[in-house]
Design a protein around this motif. Structure first.
Motif: not given
Length: 364
Positions: A40-55, A114-119
């Protein structure tokens, strides 16, 4: 486009991107655990999902019409709240703290993102630290805008808070639930599908709100000997008078299969329902043709449905149109398993049972 932030240019240098191999290997099914063996420190692209506490729907409000054309003023979209705008700002500012990380996109939804990050290059810290810093910035805005205090006041001291040390202390002071879900880019073409998925999320939510029964998971349903089934989709397909089990046996020769296929598709095209686990290749062919023709299907699955299950792709479209029901006689398993011969036989028996019995008379 409100709620969707693209940081990359619209015409990305795909060849250069593939050349640098920002792709990942084999996956391990999981909602929140990190991928075993991935750096998880290497060069990669990620699709990240986070939810609000209690939705809780704190990030934005869905507006627009589910059936409106894409790009029109009436098309579904999420209008960010003041807190949502701060979350967007925190996302865009990630490179200020981690220059190796490039935000590609963000889609706010009322109760998650939903967010996309490029390391872009090797980091000194793992992705989790980047997202921890992002969450910290969001939590600060959450408290400064008064959301945390308002929520604590609404819940009251009995629910816990900083002054009580109760079980809800964390929920009152933190915007997002613990942890996050990530997908790691696997290969060419997937990133564009991710962009489309983010863009399409408001429409999908609008469709689900328009047809809530088609997307809810019902549990502990009985079908004959199968007493603890789960199902998702249009359960009224069980009441359609004409139903047929698509089960092809190894002893069926080509002529018999051709005749069965003709009868099954004719039944489906006149409004009947085809029921199958679609295990054998020739069963898959029949169900594929029926799906492509827009027919009504009941699909039996070897696996159940996880919490917050959402169909995707053509299954989502079929559910939204009320022409798909999925049923599993077994609980959801996060690990990958190979279907056994006994399970195949059970699903085939179940298909024949559902096709031949007056479902409305069953005690479900």
């Amino acid at each position: 486009m409100s709620g969707l932030i693209r940081i990359f240019a619209s015409a990305m240098d795909w060849e250069a991107f593939e050349k640098h191999k920002a792709f990942a290997g084999e996956t391990v099914p999981s909602m929140l655990r990190r991928r075993v063996g991935h750096d998880y420190e290497a060069r990669s692209v990620y699709l990240v999902t986070m939810t609000v506490e209690g939705r809780l729907p704190l990030l934005g409000t869905l507006v627009g019409e589910a059936d409106a054309p894409d790009g029109s003023p009436e098309a579904p979209r999420v209008v960010p709240t003041a807190l949502g705008r701060e979350v967007e700002r925190c996302w865009q500012s990630i490179p200020d703290y981690y220059p190796e990380v490039r935000p590609l996109a963000l889609q706010l939804m009322p109760d998650h993102l939903h967010g996309i990050l490029f390391v872009t290059r090797q980091m000194d810290q793992p992705l989790g630290m980047v997202l921890k810093g992002f969450k910290a910035g969001c939590n600060k805005a959450y408290r400064e805008l008064g959301y945390a205090a308002t929520l604590l006041q609404q819940r009251g001291p009995q629910t816990g808070g900083p002054q009580t040390g109760g079980p809800q202390t964390r929920k009152a002071g933190f915007l997002f639930a613990r942890n996050y879900n990530d997908h790691i880019l696997e290969g060419a073409g997937e990133l564009e599908r991710w962009f489309q998925y983010l863009h399409d999320n408001p429409r999908r939510l609008a469709v689900k709100r328009q047809h809530p029964d088609y997307f809810s998971v019902r549990r502990d349903i009985a079908f004959g000997e199968w007493t603890s089934c789960q199902m998702s989709g249009n359960h009224f397909l069980l009441t359609v008078p004409e139903r047929a089990a698509v089960v092809v046996h190894s002893a069926d020769d080509d002529a018999k299969y051709a005749e069965l296929k003709r009868k099954w598709l004719a039944l489906a095209e006149r409004g009947g329902v085809l029921i199958s686990a679609a295990i054998a290749t020739r069963e898959k062919i029949v169900m594929r043709e029926a799906m492509d023709k827009g027919c009504r299907l009941i699909l039996l699955r070897k696996n159940g449905f996880p919490d917050l299950y959402k169909p995707s792709g053509e299954s989502f479209i079929a559910c939204s149109e009320g022409r798909l029901l999925q049923i599993s006689p077994w609980e959801y398993q996060s690990r990958r398993t190979t279907i056994s011969r006994e399970q195949c036989l059970q699903l085939n028996r179940m298909a024949e049972f559902i096709a031949s019995v007056d479902i409305m008379s069953q005690d479900r």
